[in-house]
Design an enzyme around this catalytic site. Structure first.
Site, PDB file in Angstrom:
ATOM      1  N   LYS A 123       0.482   6.113 -25.041  1.00 38.87           N
ATOM      2  CA  LYS A 123      -0.450   5.062 -24.632  1.00 38.87           C
ATOM      3  C   LYS A 123      -1.402   4.792 -25.794  1.00 38.87           C
ATOM      4  O   LYS A 123      -1.818   5.730 -26.492  1.00 38.87           O
ATOM      5  CB  LYS A 123      -1.239   5.540 -23.400  1.00 38.87           C
ATOM      6  CG  LYS A 123      -2.223   4.506 -22.857  1.00 38.87           C
ATOM      7  CD  LYS A 123      -2.939   5.047 -21.616  1.00 38.87           C
ATOM      8  CE  LYS A 123      -3.878   4.005 -21.015  1.00 38.87           C
ATOM      9  NZ  LYS A 123      -4.616   4.520 -19.833  1.00 38.87           N
ATOM     10  N   SER A 129      -4.619   1.538 -15.653  1.00 36.58           N
ATOM     11  CA  SER A 129      -4.569   0.957 -16.976  1.00 36.58           C
ATOM     12  C   SER A 129      -3.299   1.295 -17.757  1.00 36.58           C
ATOM     13  O   SER A 129      -2.961   0.574 -18.689  1.00 36.58           O
ATOM     14  CB  SER A 129      -5.792   1.410 -17.772  1.00 36.58           C
ATOM     15  OG  SER A 129      -5.733   2.801 -18.034  1.00 36.58           O
ATOM     16  N   SER A 141      -5.589   5.607 -13.323  1.00 38.40           N
ATOM     17  CA  SER A 141      -4.812   4.882 -14.328  1.00 38.40           C
ATOM     18  C   SER A 141      -3.452   5.471 -14.664  1.00 38.40           C
ATOM     19  O   SER A 141      -2.692   4.868 -15.419  1.00 38.40           O
ATOM     20  CB  SER A 141      -5.623   4.760 -15.624  1.00 38.40           C
ATOM     21  OG  SER A 141      -6.598   3.768 -15.493  1.00 38.40           O
TER      22      SER A 141
END
Lengths: 486, 120
Positions: free
Chosen positions: A78, A153, A177
């Protein structure tokens, strides 16, 4: 070759050990898949030469006699984890093109284990969001339905693993997230205990909540990779001083007699019937396996959202004050004095959601409001955390829905922050407490979109939680479903 | 890249009415938004401030329900696992990243960050 792309981390490790495939071949396979599915917008930075150099290095290490279940297995990070070889932007214009002088601890740990990085994954800007629509580089599409959000997210991480363009991806969870995007894309998302994986090199959002974790095909893969990510890091001031452990140790343990607590508050008005049905069916599977399902109560859990939207913005306003256009990051072209330069650089470099949260945070921390908001939120946070401790005297793990609905469509909540925030209604309480929790796929709901089952365990009880998840995955095959066309 | 219209989710307002109270005891005014934006060092246009005002009032209305909880005698929780801030030995541990770090600077000269003139 596409069959190989469906293989789990565990299987890829076995194939590499048996010399049936090389790390370079696997890297080439997944790089080609990433390229073929660029419309998903899951990746922000791909540098094949850097990936292939890591793969060649893994093959060399194996040829020299090194073993290791992860040696040569591809993965992706990420874009909240800083990396020396790929740009690190947190999906913000503020950090466009930023090249970190160092690797995050988690990046270093997985590199040491021999994993090969495929690139950096899109997410909501500074990990703030529940749909990936807040990325400055455009939203990621959900591989199950390209009209649906992939969650956020960690939307790039969830979409990449669901589409099998990366066998495993790192992710971060501040209020949900990891779990919410995992639920929306039908994969396994795992958030360990706060403080167990290092935060060093994770671009900070809310430091008392930010936790690194994983998106995988299965609980077995999560246990395998997570075992390389835990452990004390002196560079992280809130790192837990506790040795790493084998998170896979309870995988084979039957769930007969396991006490599963089901919070009644998670099934109240507001939970969508399709999600409820899939989650209740999953509880029946556990019942069939001999687990004991008992109702528990978390009376203050619904206050998690208001508490979170004081605590997280407060910490975010402090953490994001570092972006001033002086040492790194975006600097406005046209400006007056130094103060004006900082104000305009922040106005141009930061997107609407980070700005909104910075403003909330600045307000609740400002003179005269601190006690009424910030201190109050910290007290209610304690009440919520204490409720979990009471619950864990009655049960071993907690189970319930991850989200109130299946993945929603693009734009549906984009103009209405509060309705977007409610996407994390069931995940925020566990984040505030700091306990390990995860989402595993448990069926499909409206429009054929995936549903997730949330499992939570007490502090440091990752192995038991992953074991319970694995036993469910031995009895079901939801985690093996792959969206059409991938 | 996918494009879409931003809308607001009416269904969820019906399903979770208590997160969307109609009345906020002390709503923020436009001057408050300007003051907070200054505290946060973010330039904000009048039009943006208007839009932000409505959203912040929605958010603070939602936060209100937390303020009604009786927390007498409850110790604030700053960190999930408690404990005090760890201290380390006072020795230099950072490697020299100066050059790599300077490469990310918007303006620099002779190893220094450049900013607009501060002292006349």
């Amino acid at each position: 070759m596409s069959e190989l792309a469906q293989s789990s981390v565990a299987e890829l490790g076995r194939l590499l050990a048996a010399k049936q495939v090389s790390a370079v071949e696997l890297a080439e396979l997944f790089l080609a898949r990433i390229d073929a599915h660029r419309d998903l917008n899951a990746f922000l930075d791909v540098r094949p030469e850097a990936t292939l150099a890591q793969a060649r290095d893994a093959d060399r290490r194996r040829a020299q006699g090194e073993t290791g279940a992860l040696l040569g297995v591809p993965m992706a990070h990420k874009d909240i984890f800083v990396t020396r070889e790929w740009a690190s932007t947190a999906s913000s214009k503020m950090l466009e093109g930023y090249m970190s002088p160092f690797d995050a601890t988690v990046v270093e740990q997985l590199r040491t284990a021999g994993m090969v990085c495929l690139g950096k994954l899109n997410c909501d800007e500074f990990a703030m969001g529940s749909s990936n629509e807040n990325s400055a580089y455009g939203p990621v599409l959900n591989p199950w339905d390209k009209g649906a959000v992939p969650g956020g997210s960690s939307g790039g991480s969830s979409a990449a693993v669901a589409a099998r363009i990366a066998p495993v991806a790192t992710a971060t969870d501040t209020g949900g997230s990891i779990r919410e995007p995992a639920a929306f894309t039908g994969i396994t998302g795992t958030k360990p205990t706060y403080g167990r994986p290092s935060r060093w090199g994770m671009i900070a959002f809310a430091s008392s909540l930010d936790t690194a974790g994983l998106m995988t095909h299965s609980a077995e893969d999560a246990a395998l990779v997570l075992s390389s990510m835990l452990g004390f890091d002196p560079k992280d001031s809130t790192s837990v001083d506790r040795p790493a452990e084998d998170c896979a140790r309870d995988l084979a343990k039957p769930v007969k007699g396991l006490r599963i607590g089901v919070p009644k508050e998670f099934f109240g008005a507001g939970l969508s019937p399709d999600v409820e049905q899939a989650v209740r069916a999953a509880l029946d599977v556990y019942r069939g396996l001999g687990a004991e399902i008992r109702e528990i109560s978390l009376p203050n859990a619904a206050l998690g959202i208001p508490v979170y939207y004081v605590v997280a913005p407060a910490e975010c306003s402090s953490n994001l004050s570092r972006f001033d256009g002086v040492r790194y990051g975006h600097r406005a072209k046209h400006h007056g004095d130094l103060a004006d330069m900082i104000k305009r650089s922040r106005a141009e470099g930061l997107g609407p959601e980070p700005k909104r949260r910075i403003l909330i945070g600045a307000y609740v921390l400002s003179h005269g409001y601190y006690d009424a908001y910030y201190l109050k939120a910290q007290q209610v946070r304690r009440l919520i955390a204490d409720e979990f401790q009471r619950a864990f005297t009655e049960c071993d793990v907690i189970a319930g829905p991850v989200t109130t609905t299946v993945a929603f469509g693009f734009g549906e909540k984009a103009a209405d922050p509060v309705s977007m925030y409610l996407a994390d209604l069931y995940t925020v309480p566990g984040s505030l407490a700091g306990i390990p929790s995860m989402s595993i796929p448990c069926g499909f709901g409206d429009k054929g979109r995936p549903v997730g089952l949330q499992l939570m365990a007490n502090y440091f009880d990752e192995a038991r939680m992953l074991g319970a998840a694995h036993q469910y995955q031995l009895a079901t095959d939801w985690h093996k479903r792959v969206p059409a066309g991938f | 890249m996918v494009t879409y219209e931003a809308s607001s989710d009416q269904a969820i307002r019906l399903r979770f009415p208590w997160f969307f109270p109609k009345i906020l005891p002390m709503p923020l005014a436009i001057e408050d938004v300007a003051r907070i934006a200054h505290l946060a060092r973010i330039h904000i246009s009048d039009e943006e401030a208007q839009r932000t005002l409505a959203q912040l009032n929605d958010i603070f209305a939602m936060i209100e329900q937390m303020r009604a909880v009786d927390t007498t005698g409850v110790e604030p929780m700053a960190h999930p696992l408690g404990g005090s801030q760890r201290l380390r030995d006072d020795v230099a541990t950072e490697p020299d990243w100066r050059e790599a770090a300077m490469r990310n600077a918007p303006a620099h000269e002779n190893g220094l960050f450049l900013v607009p003139k501060v002292i006349e």
